[in-house]
Design a protein around this motif. Structure first.
Motif, PDB file in Angstrom:
ATOM      1  N   ALA A   1       0.921  -1.222  -0.104  1.00  0.00           N
ATOM      2  CA  ALA A   1      -0.330   0.196   0.033  1.00  0.00           C
ATOM      3  C   ALA A   1       0.979   1.237   0.165  1.00  0.00           C
ATOM      4  CB  ALA A   1      -0.678   0.057   0.984  1.00  0.00           C
ATOM      5  N   LYS A   2       2.429   1.218   0.521  1.00  0.00           N
ATOM      6  CA  LYS A   2       3.034   2.542   1.051  1.00  0.00           C
ATOM      7  C   LYS A   2       4.177   2.460   1.259  1.00  0.00           C
ATOM      8  CE  LYS A   2       2.838   7.127   3.205  1.00  0.00           C
ATOM      9  NZ  LYS A   2       3.617   7.410   2.165  1.00  0.00           N
ATOM     10  N   THR A   3       5.011   2.857   1.212  1.00  0.00           N
ATOM     11  CA  THR A   3       6.729   2.974   1.493  1.00  0.00           C
ATOM     12  C   THR A   3       6.736   4.102   1.946  1.00  0.00           C
ATOM     13  OG1 THR A   3       7.068   0.996  -0.455  1.00  0.00           O
ATOM     14  CG2 THR A   3       9.084   2.691   0.411  1.00  0.00           C
ATOM     15  N   THR A   4       7.552   3.887   2.962  1.00  0.00           N
ATOM     16  CA  THR A   4       8.127   5.523   3.919  1.00  0.00           C
ATOM     17  C   THR A   4       9.232   5.257   3.537  1.00  0.00           C
ATOM     18  OG1 THR A   4       7.927   3.933   5.949  1.00  0.00           O
ATOM     19  CG2 THR A   4       6.328   5.614   5.554  1.00  0.00           C
ATOM     20  N   TYR A   5      10.208   5.859   3.390  1.00  0.00           N
ATOM     21  CA  TYR A   5      11.410   6.033   3.120  1.00  0.00           C
ATOM     22  C   TYR A   5      12.464   6.049   4.480  1.00  0.00           C
ATOM     23  CZ  TYR A   5       9.337   7.372  -0.593  1.00  0.00           C
ATOM     24  OH  TYR A   5       8.250   6.986  -2.140  1.00  0.00           O
ATOM     25  N   ASN A   6      13.851   5.862   4.325  1.00  0.00           N
ATOM     26  CA  ASN A   6      14.789   5.625   4.886  1.00  0.00           C
ATOM     27  C   ASN A   6      15.178   7.385   6.403  1.00  0.00           C
ATOM     28  OD1 ASN A   6      16.676   4.819   7.394  1.00  0.00           O
ATOM     29  ND2 ASN A   6      17.765   3.400   5.608  1.00  0.00           N
ATOM     30  N   GLU A   7      16.072   7.063   7.210  1.00  0.00           N
ATOM     31  CA  GLU A   7      16.607   8.387   7.083  1.00  0.00           C
ATOM     32  C   GLU A   7      17.635   9.040   6.083  1.00  0.00           C
ATOM     33  OE1 GLU A   7      19.298   6.602  10.978  1.00  0.00           O
ATOM     34  OE2 GLU A   7      16.768   8.071  10.957  1.00  0.00           O
ATOM     35  N   LEU A   8      18.424  10.310   5.821  1.00  0.00           N
ATOM     36  CA  LEU A   8      19.121  11.190   5.504  1.00  0.00           C
ATOM     37  C   LEU A   8      20.652   9.592   6.270  1.00  0.00           C
ATOM     38  CD1 LEU A   8      18.503  14.304   5.481  1.00  0.00           C
ATOM     39  CD2 LEU A   8      18.370  13.395   3.516  1.00  0.00           C
ATOM     40  N   PRO A   9      22.241   9.722   5.211  1.00  0.00           N
ATOM     41  CA  PRO A   9      21.940  10.203   3.753  1.00  0.00           C
ATOM     42  C   PRO A   9      21.710   8.844   3.357  1.00  0.00           C
ATOM     43  CG  PRO A   9      24.049   9.262   5.060  1.00  0.00           C
ATOM     44  CD  PRO A   9      22.923   9.276   6.307  1.00  0.00           C
ATOM     45  N   PHE A  10      19.908   7.338   4.374  1.00  0.00           N
ATOM     46  CA  PHE A  10      20.658   7.118   3.262  1.00  0.00           C
ATOM     47  C   PHE A  10      18.972   6.563   2.320  1.00  0.00           C
ATOM     48  CE2 PHE A  10      21.992   5.972   7.376  1.00  0.00           C
ATOM     49  CZ  PHE A  10      23.288   5.170   7.295  1.00  0.00           C
ATOM     50  N   LYS A  11      17.867   7.514   2.679  1.00  0.00           N
ATOM     51  CA  LYS A  11      17.181   7.831   1.871  1.00  0.00           C
ATOM     52  C   LYS A  11      17.917   8.082  -0.058  1.00  0.00           C
ATOM     53  CE  LYS A  11      14.339  11.750   0.549  1.00  0.00           C
ATOM     54  NZ  LYS A  11      14.026  13.232   0.888  1.00  0.00           N
ATOM     55  N   TYR A  12      19.189   8.742  -0.337  1.00  0.00           N
ATOM     56  CA  TYR A  12      19.385   8.669  -1.376  1.00  0.00           C
ATOM     57  C   TYR A  12      20.871   7.302  -1.660  1.00  0.00           C
ATOM     58  CZ  TYR A  12      17.918  12.925  -1.444  1.00  0.00           C
ATOM     59  OH  TYR A  12      16.238  13.691  -1.364  1.00  0.00           O
ATOM     60  N   GLU A  13      20.640   6.074  -1.290  1.00  0.00           N
ATOM     61  CA  GLU A  13      21.987   5.326  -1.177  1.00  0.00           C
ATOM     62  C   GLU A  13      21.375   3.918  -1.324  1.00  0.00           C
ATOM     63  OE1 GLU A  13      25.384   7.444   1.446  1.00  0.00           O
ATOM     64  OE2 GLU A  13      24.402   5.257   1.797  1.00  0.00           O
ATOM     65  N   ALA A  14      20.359   4.011  -2.251  1.00  0.00           N
ATOM     66  CA  ALA A  14      19.296   2.979  -2.686  1.00  0.00           C
ATOM     67  C   ALA A  14      20.248   1.305  -3.468  1.00  0.00           C
ATOM     68  CB  ALA A  14      18.254   2.565  -3.651  1.00  0.00           C
ATOM     69  N   GLY A  15      20.228   0.076  -2.706  1.00  0.00           N
ATOM     70  CA  GLY A  15      20.741  -0.841  -3.177  1.00  0.00           C
ATOM     71  C   GLY A  15      22.537  -0.994  -2.248  1.00  0.00           C
ATOM     72  N   THR A  16      23.100  -1.753  -2.843  1.00  0.00           N
ATOM     73  CA  THR A  16      24.267  -2.326  -2.426  1.00  0.00           C
ATOM     74  C   THR A  16      25.190  -1.210  -3.588  1.00  0.00           C
ATOM     75  OG1 THR A  16      24.088  -4.275  -2.063  1.00  0.00           O
ATOM     76  CG2 THR A  16      26.498  -3.802  -2.125  1.00  0.00           C
ATOM     77  N   PRO A  17      25.979  -0.098  -2.410  1.00  0.00           N
ATOM     78  CA  PRO A  17      26.802   0.801  -2.993  1.00  0.00           C
ATOM     79  C   PRO A  17      28.276  -0.180  -3.223  1.00  0.00           C
ATOM     80  CG  PRO A  17      27.420   0.721  -0.492  1.00  0.00           C
ATOM     81  CD  PRO A  17      25.936  -0.301  -0.730  1.00  0.00           C
ATOM     82  N   ASN A  18      29.509   0.368  -3.822  1.00  0.00           N
ATOM     83  CA  ASN A  18      30.441  -0.058  -4.004  1.00  0.00           C
ATOM     84  C   ASN A  18      31.379  -0.129  -2.486  1.00  0.00           C
ATOM     85  OD1 ASN A  18      33.239  -0.208  -5.057  1.00  0.00           O
ATOM     86  ND2 ASN A  18      32.694   1.045  -6.426  1.00  0.00           N
ATOM     87  N   ILE A  19      31.311  -1.165  -2.365  1.00  0.00           N
ATOM     88  CA  ILE A  19      31.953  -1.155  -0.723  1.00  0.00           C
ATOM     89  C   ILE A  19      33.186  -1.198  -0.995  1.00  0.00           C
ATOM     90  CG2 ILE A  19      31.920  -2.425   1.254  1.00  0.00           C
ATOM     91  CD1 ILE A  19      28.991  -3.810   0.207  1.00  0.00           C
ATOM     92  N   GLU A  20      33.616  -1.527  -1.537  1.00  0.00           N
ATOM     93  CA  GLU A  20      35.150  -1.183  -1.848  1.00  0.00           C
ATOM     94  C   GLU A  20      35.835  -0.129  -1.278  1.00  0.00           C
ATOM     95  OE1 GLU A  20      37.863  -1.580  -5.514  1.00  0.00           O
ATOM     96  OE2 GLU A  20      37.528  -3.063  -5.127  1.00  0.00           O
ATOM     97  N   ALA A  21      35.552   0.876  -2.846  1.00  0.00           N
ATOM     98  CA  ALA A  21      35.953   2.109  -3.088  1.00  0.00           C
ATOM     99  C   ALA A  21      35.098   3.045  -1.828  1.00  0.00           C
ATOM    100  CB  ALA A  21      34.597   2.652  -4.510  1.00  0.00           C
ATOM    101  N   GLY A  22      33.858   2.813  -1.312  1.00  0.00           N
ATOM    102  CA  GLY A  22      34.580   3.802  -0.492  1.00  0.00           C
ATOM    103  C   GLY A  22      34.940   3.572   0.829  1.00  0.00           C
ATOM    104  N   ILE A  23      35.059   2.368   1.102  1.00  0.00           N
ATOM    105  CA  ILE A  23      36.578   1.695   2.766  1.00  0.00           C
ATOM    106  C   ILE A  23      37.770   2.671   2.120  1.00  0.00           C
ATOM    107  CG2 ILE A  23      37.849   0.034   3.765  1.00  0.00           C
ATOM    108  CD1 ILE A  23      35.460  -1.432   3.464  1.00  0.00           C
ATOM    109  N   CYS A  24      38.500   2.911   1.047  1.00  0.00           N
ATOM    110  CA  CYS A  24      39.229   3.155   0.238  1.00  0.00           C
ATOM    111  C   CYS A  24      39.164   4.841   0.151  1.00  0.00           C
ATOM    112  CB  CYS A  24      40.025   2.443  -0.570  1.00  0.00           C
ATOM    113  SG  CYS A  24      39.791   0.122  -0.566  1.00  0.00           S
ATOM    114  N   LEU A  25      38.487   4.987  -0.137  1.00  0.00           N
ATOM    115  CA  LEU A  25      38.633   6.652  -0.510  1.00  0.00           C
ATOM    116  C   LEU A  25      39.131   7.168   0.990  1.00  0.00           C
ATOM    117  CD1 LEU A  25      38.021   9.407  -1.244  1.00  0.00           C
ATOM    118  CD2 LEU A  25      35.688   9.272  -1.244  1.00  0.00           C
ATOM    119  N   ALA A  26      38.647   6.191   2.000  1.00  0.00           N
ATOM    120  CA  ALA A  26      38.659   6.464   3.343  1.00  0.00           C
ATOM    121  C   ALA A  26      40.851   7.176   3.439  1.00  0.00           C
ATOM    122  CB  ALA A  26      38.645   6.141   4.776  1.00  0.00           C
TER     123      ALA A  26
END
Length: 413
Positions: free
Chosen positions: A269-294
């Motif tokens: 019937a309805k979907t409620t969206y996640n809080e920020l920032p996850f509202k804009y981060e649908a799906g599995t991210p590029n985990i390796e790149a996300g970690i290594c950017l640090a």
């Protein structure tokens, strides 16, 4: 202790030791890499972090209660925590991880357009924008009936600020501008651009893909609404990008994509969206790149952006001076404020042919329109040869470029 002392003195030869690829040869010649505007090479610290993720942490993030998932999630979120002070964001949740600058711009154009653009509204960009900061706004203007306006530039490659001021009105809803031109190296007066836009009630997106690795950026001091950049331009992996957005805008805009992670609760019937920032981060991210950017952020901060900027500026001035000694060579883009890019043409020679000869000598540059075709049309040229500088480049690299261009001139004219 020893490495810190070396970096405080900024010894480029010690910096170069961190980049394994710089020891290889191309066509039997030592690699001279001057295509950093396209992507930067990666230090050993980033390369080792990639291997560590896949050998020790590989698991999906934000999803599991098991040990590896928790470790991967913690490592992934370290990057967001380090990005907050790196750009001086007010909140971690104002930092959205995307796959690159292009996706970040498309996200804002799409979501801002749905929420705030109406027929007759206006968006302002500039003549020097990358295609990624042109096409998304064209698409949203067509969809919403908005008007795209373009700030002209002068012959030096500087924005016509008087024309910009005259374009602003109460119909202006968004100004999307590059901080540093990828084709000319022009550093735009973004603080003035932002202040003028805000005085007209418009929001501002700054494309910092060619600035973040060269200049300190403080989003709160700039008062910018959106800032976008890519990890691979700043010594990190490909496939990871950043969208900084003020909390008020990110909360007001709809999601960009639907799927896992961006939801709080789903029913038919309805979907409620996640809080920020996850509202804009649908799906599995590029985990390796996300970690290594640090690790790339750590690397830049260990050297210091002030030292990087000083070193690169000295090389830019040296390259400009040496290139102008070559008869028949013309530099495209002579703004008073420039950063790390020199684009040029040899009279009567196609830039592609110069690039091929340079490649035979082991010198990597970029040729063509650099995804700025309207800018090249402004100058009435098919493209340029672009040499772009990074922290590991040397005067010897510039000398190799000069020798190669001189050989090309002798062979092709």
């Amino acid at each position: 202790m020893e490495r810190t002392a070396v970096l405080e003195r900024f010894d480029v030869n010690n910096v170069r030791k961190d980049f394994p690829i710089l020891t290889r040869t191309v066509n039997g010649k030592p690699l001279v890499y001057l295509d950093n505007g396209a992507t930067t090479q990666k230090p050993r610290q980033v390369i080792d972090a990639i291997a560590h993720y896949y050998t020790q942490l590989n698991s999906n993030v934000h999803r599991g209660v098991h040990h590896l998932s928790q470790l991967a999630t913690d490592a992934f979120e370290v990057t967001r925590r380090k990005l907050k002070p790196f750009i001086n964001a007010a909140h971690e949740h104002e930092i959205v991880l995307t796959k690159g600058t292009t996706e970040s711009i498309n996200l804002v154009a799409t979501c801002y357009g749905k929420a705030f653009l109406h027929a007759g509204d206006e968006i302002i960009i500039s003549t020097m924008e990358h295609h990624s900061n042109i096409v998304p706004w064209q698409i949203v203007c067509e969809e919403r009936g908005a008007v795209l306006k373009v700030v002209p530039i002068n012959e030096a490659g500087e924005l016509d600020m008087a024309a910009y001021r005259s374009m602003l009105s109460d119909r202006t809803k968004m100004v999307a501008i590059t901080y540093v031109s990828n084709a000319l190296g022009t550093v735009n007066p973004v603080k003035e651009i932002i202040d003028l836009a805000h005085a007209s009630g418009a929001a501002v997106l700054v494309d910092a893909a060619q600035a973040i690795q060269h200049l300190p950026i403080d989003v709160q001091a700039l008062d910018v609404d959106f800032l976008v950049f890519s990890g691979h331009k700043m010594y990190g992996p490909t496939g990871i990008g950043i969208l900084y957005g003020k909390e008020k805008w990110l909360n007001a805009m709809p999601p960009y994509q639907g799927g896992g992670e961006m939801i709080k609760e789903v029913t038919f019937a309805k979907t409620t969206y996640n809080e920020l920032p996850f509202k804009y981060e649908a799906g599995t991210p590029n985990i390796e790149a996300g970690i290594c950017l640090a690790h790339a952020i750590d690397y830049i901060q260990e050297i210091g952006l002030d030292q990087i900027a000083r070193h690169e500026h000295e090389l830019l001035e040296y390259a400009t001076r040496r290139l102008l000694e070559i008869p028949g060579l013309r530099i495209i883009g002579t703004a008073k404020e420039k950063s790390s890019v020199v684009s040029f043409l040899l009279d009567g020679v196609h830039p592609y042919d110069v690039g091929v000869i340079l490649d035979k000598l082991g010198v990597a540059v970029r040729t063509g329109h650099h995804c700025t075709q309207p800018l090249m049309d402004r100058y009435g040229i098919p493209g340029t040869v672009r040499a772009s500088i990074a922290v590991y480049n040397t005067t010897e690299d510039i000398d190799a470029l000069i020798a190669g261009v001189e050989r090309a001139a002798a062979m092709l004219r």
